[in-house]
Design a protein around this motif. Structure first.
Motif, mmCIF file in Angstrom:
data_model
loop_
_atom_site.group_PDB
_atom_site.id
_atom_site.type_symbol
_atom_site.label_atom_id
_atom_site.label_comp_id
_atom_site.label_asym_id
_atom_site.label_seq_id
_atom_site.Cartn_x
_atom_site.Cartn_y
_atom_site.Cartn_z
ATOM 1 N N ALA A 260 47.401 46.970 43.438
ATOM 2 C CA ALA A 260 46.936 47.955 42.454
ATOM 3 C C ALA A 260 46.591 47.280 41.134
ATOM 4 N N ASN A 261 47.427 46.365 40.695
ATOM 5 C CA ASN A 261 47.184 45.681 39.422
ATOM 6 C C ASN A 261 45.932 44.815 39.454
ATOM 7 N N ASN A 262 45.741 44.081 40.536
ATOM 8 C CA ASN A 262 44.629 43.132 40.593
ATOM 9 C C ASN A 262 43.334 43.724 41.142
ATOM 10 N N GLU B 20 40.382 44.807 34.767
ATOM 11 C CA GLU B 20 39.009 44.900 34.257
ATOM 12 C C GLU B 20 38.360 43.532 34.044
ATOM 13 N N THR B 21 39.152 42.449 34.070
ATOM 14 C CA THR B 21 38.580 41.103 33.914
ATOM 15 C C THR B 21 38.098 40.528 35.241
ATOM 16 N N ASP B 22 38.460 41.162 36.344
ATOM 17 C CA ASP B 22 38.024 40.726 37.681
ATOM 18 C C ASP B 22 36.805 41.557 38.069
ATOM 19 N N PRO B 23 35.635 40.946 38.140
ATOM 20 C CA PRO B 23 34.421 41.718 38.428
ATOM 21 C C PRO B 23 34.425 42.426 39.781
ATOM 22 N N ASP B 24 35.338 42.051 40.672
ATOM 23 C CA ASP B 24 35.425 42.701 41.979
ATOM 24 C C ASP B 24 36.377 43.903 41.999
ATOM 25 N N SER B 25 37.096 44.130 40.901
ATOM 26 C CA SER B 25 38.046 45.247 40.885
ATOM 27 C C SER B 25 37.315 46.574 40.694
ATOM 28 N N TRP B 26 37.979 47.646 41.121
ATOM 29 C CA TRP B 26 37.405 48.987 40.955
ATOM 30 C C TRP B 26 37.178 49.302 39.477
ATOM 31 N N ALA B 27 38.154 48.961 38.639
ATOM 32 C CA ALA B 27 38.042 49.261 37.207
ATOM 33 C C ALA B 27 36.824 48.561 36.609
ATOM 34 N N ALA B 28 36.662 47.282 36.905
ATOM 35 C CA ALA B 28 35.533 46.524 36.356
ATOM 36 C C ALA B 28 34.203 47.094 36.823
ATOM 37 N N LYS B 29 34.149 47.515 38.071
ATOM 38 C CA LYS B 29 32.900 48.084 38.600
ATOM 39 C C LYS B 29 32.560 49.409 37.916
ATOM 40 N N PHE B 30 33.573 50.239 37.667
ATOM 41 C CA PHE B 30 33.315 51.493 36.961
ATOM 42 C C PHE B 30 32.916 51.237 35.508
ATOM 43 N N VAL B 31 33.591 50.297 34.842
ATOM 44 C CA VAL B 31 33.247 49.958 33.460
ATOM 45 C C VAL B 31 31.812 49.439 33.396
ATOM 46 N N ALA B 32 31.444 48.564 34.331
ATOM 47 C CA ALA B 32 30.080 48.016 34.366
ATOM 48 C C ALA B 32 29.043 49.112 34.575
ATOM 49 N N ALA B 33 29.450 50.194 35.233
ATOM 50 C CA ALA B 33 28.537 51.313 35.480
ATOM 51 C C ALA B 33 28.525 52.298 34.303
ATOM 52 N N GLY B 34 29.272 51.973 33.233
ATOM 53 C CA GLY B 34 29.252 52.794 32.033
ATOM 54 C C GLY B 34 30.323 53.866 31.936
ATOM 55 N N PHE B 35 31.331 53.785 32.788
ATOM 56 C CA PHE B 35 32.401 54.783 32.781
ATOM 57 C C PHE B 35 33.507 54.407 31.807
ATOM 58 N N GLU B 36 34.160 55.428 31.259
ATOM 59 C CA GLU B 36 35.425 55.246 30.551
ATOM 60 C C GLU B 36 36.500 55.305 31.633
ATOM 61 N N VAL B 37 37.303 54.247 31.749
ATOM 62 C CA VAL B 37 38.245 54.129 32.864
ATOM 63 C C VAL B 37 39.693 54.192 32.384
ATOM 64 N N THR B 38 40.485 54.985 33.080
ATOM 65 C CA THR B 38 41.926 55.033 32.882
ATOM 66 C C THR B 38 42.576 54.689 34.213
ATOM 67 N N CYS B 39 43.496 53.734 34.194
ATOM 68 C CA CYS B 39 44.208 53.351 35.411
ATOM 69 C C CYS B 39 45.649 53.829 35.325
ATOM 70 N N LEU B 40 46.082 54.538 36.340
ATOM 71 C CA LEU B 40 47.459 55.013 36.447
ATOM 72 C C LEU B 40 48.178 54.115 37.442
ATOM 73 N N LEU B 41 49.040 53.278 36.946
ATOM 74 C CA LEU B 41 49.705 52.308 37.811
ATOM 75 C C LEU B 41 51.082 52.809 38.229
ATOM 76 N N GLN B 42 51.084 53.934 38.900
ATOM 77 C CA GLN B 42 52.298 54.493 39.470
ATOM 78 C C GLN B 42 52.055 54.719 40.950
#
Length: 75
Positions: free
Chosen positions: A23-25, A30-52
């Motif tokens: 989940a973390n990686n 967001e620094t890993d271009p292959d992560s879900w968060a980075a892909k959403f950020v690159a697409a212009g989304f505001e991203v919130t990750c819930l790490l629970q």
């Protein structure tokens, strides 16, 4: 699809009992271009990750324990 539907924000949460390394990686880094968060950020989304993980949810815990009790009763 989320962008085409007009969404601007994404909330990412792991569908796992424990939110650990995966989940973390792979989801939230967001620094890993292959992560879900980075892909959403690159697409212009505001991203919130819930790490629970689901194991931190009391209602899910109750279901899990209920299933364990049922399994034990069948032994």
């Amino acid at each position: 699809a989320a962008s085409a539907a007009g969404y601007k924000k994404a909330v990412l949460a792991p569908f796992m009992v424990v939110a650990g390394d995966h989940a973390n990686n792979d989801m939230a880094d967001e620094t890993d271009p292959d992560s879900w968060a980075a892909k959403f950020v690159a697409a212009g989304f505001e991203v919130t990750c819930l790490l629970q993980g689901l194991g931190q949810n009391v209602a899910v815990d109750e279901i899990y324990v209920s299933h364990v009790d049922d399994a034990i009763a069948k032994l």
